[in-house]
Write a protein that holds these residues in place. Structure first.
Motif, mmCIF file in Angstrom:
data_model
loop_
_atom_site.group_PDB
_atom_site.id
_atom_site.type_symbol
_atom_site.label_atom_id
_atom_site.label_comp_id
_atom_site.label_asym_id
_atom_site.label_seq_id
_atom_site.Cartn_x
_atom_site.Cartn_y
_atom_site.Cartn_z
ATOM 1 N N MET A 1 -0.474 85.297 -63.882
ATOM 2 C CA MET A 1 0.514 86.342 -63.624
ATOM 3 C C MET A 1 1.908 85.757 -63.786
ATOM 4 N N ASN A 2 2.703 86.297 -64.717
ATOM 5 C CA ASN A 2 4.022 85.740 -64.947
ATOM 6 C C ASN A 2 5.025 86.291 -63.941
ATOM 7 N N ASN A 3 6.241 85.726 -63.955
ATOM 8 C CA ASN A 3 7.261 86.081 -62.967
ATOM 9 C C ASN A 3 7.695 87.535 -63.094
ATOM 10 N N ARG A 4 7.729 88.057 -64.332
ATOM 11 C CA ARG A 4 8.151 89.442 -64.515
ATOM 12 C C ARG A 4 7.162 90.414 -63.859
ATOM 13 N N VAL A 5 5.881 90.159 -64.034
ATOM 14 C CA VAL A 5 4.863 91.020 -63.415
ATOM 15 C C VAL A 5 4.942 90.916 -61.901
ATOM 16 N N LEU A 6 5.133 89.701 -61.394
ATOM 17 C CA LEU A 6 5.225 89.493 -59.948
ATOM 18 C C LEU A 6 6.426 90.223 -59.372
ATOM 19 N N LEU A 7 7.571 90.158 -60.054
ATOM 20 C CA LEU A 7 8.773 90.870 -59.606
ATOM 21 C C LEU A 7 8.532 92.377 -59.598
ATOM 22 N N SER A 8 7.864 92.874 -60.629
ATOM 23 C CA SER A 8 7.574 94.315 -60.698
ATOM 24 C C SER A 8 6.686 94.749 -59.539
ATOM 25 N N LEU A 9 5.724 93.916 -59.165
ATOM 26 C CA LEU A 9 4.845 94.241 -58.038
ATOM 27 C C LEU A 9 5.620 94.290 -56.725
ATOM 28 N N HIS A 10 6.556 93.358 -56.538
ATOM 29 C CA HIS A 10 7.370 93.358 -55.316
ATOM 30 C C HIS A 10 8.228 94.616 -55.250
ATOM 31 N N ILE A 11 8.898 94.940 -56.348
ATOM 32 C CA ILE A 11 9.744 96.137 -56.372
ATOM 33 C C ILE A 11 8.893 97.388 -56.158
ATOM 34 N N GLY A 12 7.733 97.430 -56.794
ATOM 35 C CA GLY A 12 6.839 98.570 -56.634
ATOM 36 C C GLY A 12 6.373 98.738 -55.202
ATOM 37 N N TYR A 13 6.128 97.626 -54.508
ATOM 38 C CA TYR A 13 5.686 97.696 -53.111
ATOM 39 C C TYR A 13 6.751 98.356 -52.242
ATOM 40 N N TRP A 14 7.998 97.913 -52.387
ATOM 41 C CA TRP A 14 9.064 98.466 -51.534
ATOM 42 C C TRP A 14 9.370 99.907 -51.898
ATOM 43 N N ILE A 131 5.490 90.513 -41.289
ATOM 44 C CA ILE A 131 5.240 89.105 -40.965
ATOM 45 C C ILE A 131 3.825 88.729 -41.387
ATOM 46 N N PHE A 132 2.872 89.587 -41.043
ATOM 47 C CA PHE A 132 1.481 89.345 -41.427
ATOM 48 C C PHE A 132 1.324 89.360 -42.945
ATOM 49 N N LEU A 133 1.946 90.320 -43.622
ATOM 50 C CA LEU A 133 1.847 90.404 -45.079
ATOM 51 C C LEU A 133 2.469 89.182 -45.754
ATOM 52 N N GLY A 134 3.571 88.681 -45.180
ATOM 53 C CA GLY A 134 4.202 87.478 -45.725
ATOM 54 C C GLY A 134 3.272 86.280 -45.646
ATOM 55 N N LEU A 135 2.598 86.128 -44.500
ATOM 56 C CA LEU A 135 1.630 85.035 -44.346
ATOM 57 C C LEU A 135 0.476 85.188 -45.333
ATOM 58 N N LEU A 136 -0.047 86.420 -45.422
ATOM 59 C CA LEU A 136 -1.175 86.668 -46.325
ATOM 60 C C LEU A 136 -0.789 86.389 -47.773
ATOM 61 N N LEU A 137 0.366 86.896 -48.197
ATOM 62 C CA LEU A 137 0.802 86.713 -49.582
ATOM 63 C C LEU A 137 1.072 85.250 -49.895
ATOM 64 N N SER A 138 1.687 84.542 -48.963
ATOM 65 C CA SER A 138 2.020 83.134 -49.200
ATOM 66 C C SER A 138 0.771 82.290 -49.413
ATOM 67 N N TYR A 139 -0.218 82.472 -48.546
ATOM 68 C CA TYR A 139 -1.440 81.674 -48.673
ATOM 69 C C TYR A 139 -2.292 82.146 -49.850
ATOM 70 N N LEU A 140 -2.187 83.427 -50.180
ATOM 71 C CA LEU A 140 -2.887 83.925 -51.359
ATOM 72 C C LEU A 140 -2.299 83.313 -52.630
ATOM 73 N N MET A 141 -0.973 83.206 -52.707
ATOM 74 C CA MET A 141 -0.324 82.589 -53.859
ATOM 75 C C MET A 141 -0.640 81.097 -53.935
ATOM 76 N N TRP A 143 -3.442 79.738 -52.888
ATOM 77 C CA TRP A 143 -4.827 79.674 -53.383
ATOM 78 C C TRP A 143 -4.858 79.911 -54.874
ATOM 79 N N ARG A 144 -4.061 80.876 -55.346
ATOM 80 C CA ARG A 144 -4.019 81.175 -56.774
ATOM 81 C C ARG A 144 -3.486 79.982 -57.566
ATOM 82 N N SER A 145 -2.440 79.335 -57.040
ATOM 83 C CA SER A 145 -1.860 78.168 -57.723
ATOM 84 C C SER A 145 -2.851 77.017 -57.768
ATOM 85 N N LEU A 146 -3.556 76.794 -56.654
ATOM 86 C CA LEU A 146 -4.551 75.722 -56.620
ATOM 87 C C LEU A 146 -5.691 75.993 -57.586
ATOM 88 N N ARG A 147 -6.108 77.265 -57.661
ATOM 89 C CA ARG A 147 -7.180 77.616 -58.583
ATOM 90 C C ARG A 147 -6.744 77.423 -60.031
#
Length: 347
Positions: A1-14, A131-141, A143-147
């Motif tokens: 997932m590139n940075n542009r897609v990630l940015l679009s997902l963040h904007i879409g969430y809000w 706060i919970f979503l931030g923790l979940l997203l951080s550890y999910l990212m 895991w994705r980076s490690l994978r």
């Protein structure tokens, strides 16, 4: 997932959260039974937009600063203290919005006046889910980076291993072929130029085309034909090798140098001068599969002092390049040796 897609997902969430808030405002009837659209766009939309901005600021302060630099580098206690500190920093912002900004545009969220403690509780409760979503997203990212890193390491390891295995193909055969051609030139044989040309084509294929992960099957078969021709020349014509290809060669792709080990093994241990029992090399091919059948009488007079790595080499390459897409059967009897290989070009 590139940075542009990630940015679009963040904007879409809000934007999704903002849309939810606005729909809730319409559904609760705060604008009366007959919706005042001017009031909606002039007051309700700006208020909820400012609220979402506050939530987003708190979320990214937690996600980009507190989690990576406090929680992951220190400990949970330090993170909780930092989280309380961050809430205290954002409490005046919520207090300012409720007591000054909202009244100016004609909006009041709470009937009673806010004090600082109540504003702190409001700030914490409003951001609890984030706060919970931030923790979940951080550890999910993480895991994705490690994978992704693990997959990259595995690919590099696979590439290195395949390169090493490929580098082991043909060295003894090449030395023998060069010696045979040298003997032909000493004898001033008419076969010497043809043999030299075949060797040139063979080396070109090995050094250039075989660098690609997959090559045309027709190129691989042409390579085998050159090897067989040189072998016949080396045997001074006293070689009975039956090589046949049945089926249509139509741009099928195969891993380079994947069949040569079986052929070399037959040349190394087989009997050449028995007209009744020639070395059989049969290839059947269609659009989906390739089948190789190889059979040779065993030359009991030949002793392999170096120990064979060829078959182990090709078995390993097949398992790496065609996992669950190949079937290999090797039958080693007292007098005969046979190989049956099936490769599926597609999953």
């Amino acid at each position: 997932m590139n940075n542009r897609v990630l940015l679009s997902l963040h904007i879409g969430y809000w934007l999704l959260i903002l849309t939810q808030k606005l729909l809730e405002a319409l559904g609760t009837g705060v604008l009366g039974t007959q919706t005042d659209w001017f009031l909606f766009f002039s007051i309700v939309v700006p208020v909820h937009f400012l609220q979402i901005c506050c939530l987003a600021l708190f979320f990214y302060a937690n996600y980009l600063v507190l989690i990576p630099y406090v929680l992951k580098k220190r400990n949970v206690v330090s993170y909780l203290i930092a989280l309380v500190g961050c809430t205290l920093i954002f409490t005046p912002l919520y207090y300012l919005m409720e007591q000054i900004v909202y009244p100016v545009i004609g909006w009041k969220t709470y009937t009673q006046n806010l004090d600082f403690i109540f504003a702190f509780i409001v700030t914490l409760s409003a951001n609890f889910v984030n706060i919970f979503l931030g923790l979940l997203l951080s550890y999910l990212m993480d895991w994705r980076s490690l994978r992704a890193e693990k997959e990259l390491i595995e690919k590099e390891k696979l590439k290195t291993e395949l390169a090493f295995l490929k580098s082991q193909v043909n060295p003894h055969y090449l030395f023998n072929t060069i010696n045979d051609i040298y003997a032909l030139t000493q004898q001033q044989s008419e076969e010497a130029p043809e043999a030299l040309l075949k060797l040139s084509e063979l080396l070109r294929y090995m050094l250039r085309e075989s660098d690609d992960p997959y090559v045309l099957l027709s190129s691989e078969i042409n390579y085998l034909e050159n090897v067989i021709t040189l072998q016949k020349i080396g045997q001074k014509g006293d070689a009975y090798i039956n090589f046949e290809v049945k089926g249509s060669l139509d741009k099928q792709m195969i891993a380079p140098l994947i069949l040569i080990n079986f052929v070399e093994n037959a040349f190394k241990h087989g009997v050449f001068n028995d007209r009744k029992n020639p070395i059989q090399i049969l290839i059947f091919v269609d659009q989906k599969t390739l089948m190789l059948h190889l059979r040779n009488a065993i030359n009991t007079a030949k002793k392999d002092k170096t120990g064979g790595i060829g078959l182990n080499n090709v078995k390993r390459r097949l398992s790496l390049l065609y996992p669950n897409r190949h079937e290999l059967s090797i039958d080693h009897q007292h007098d005969f040796f046979s190989v049956d290989l099936k490769i599926s070009f597609y999953d």
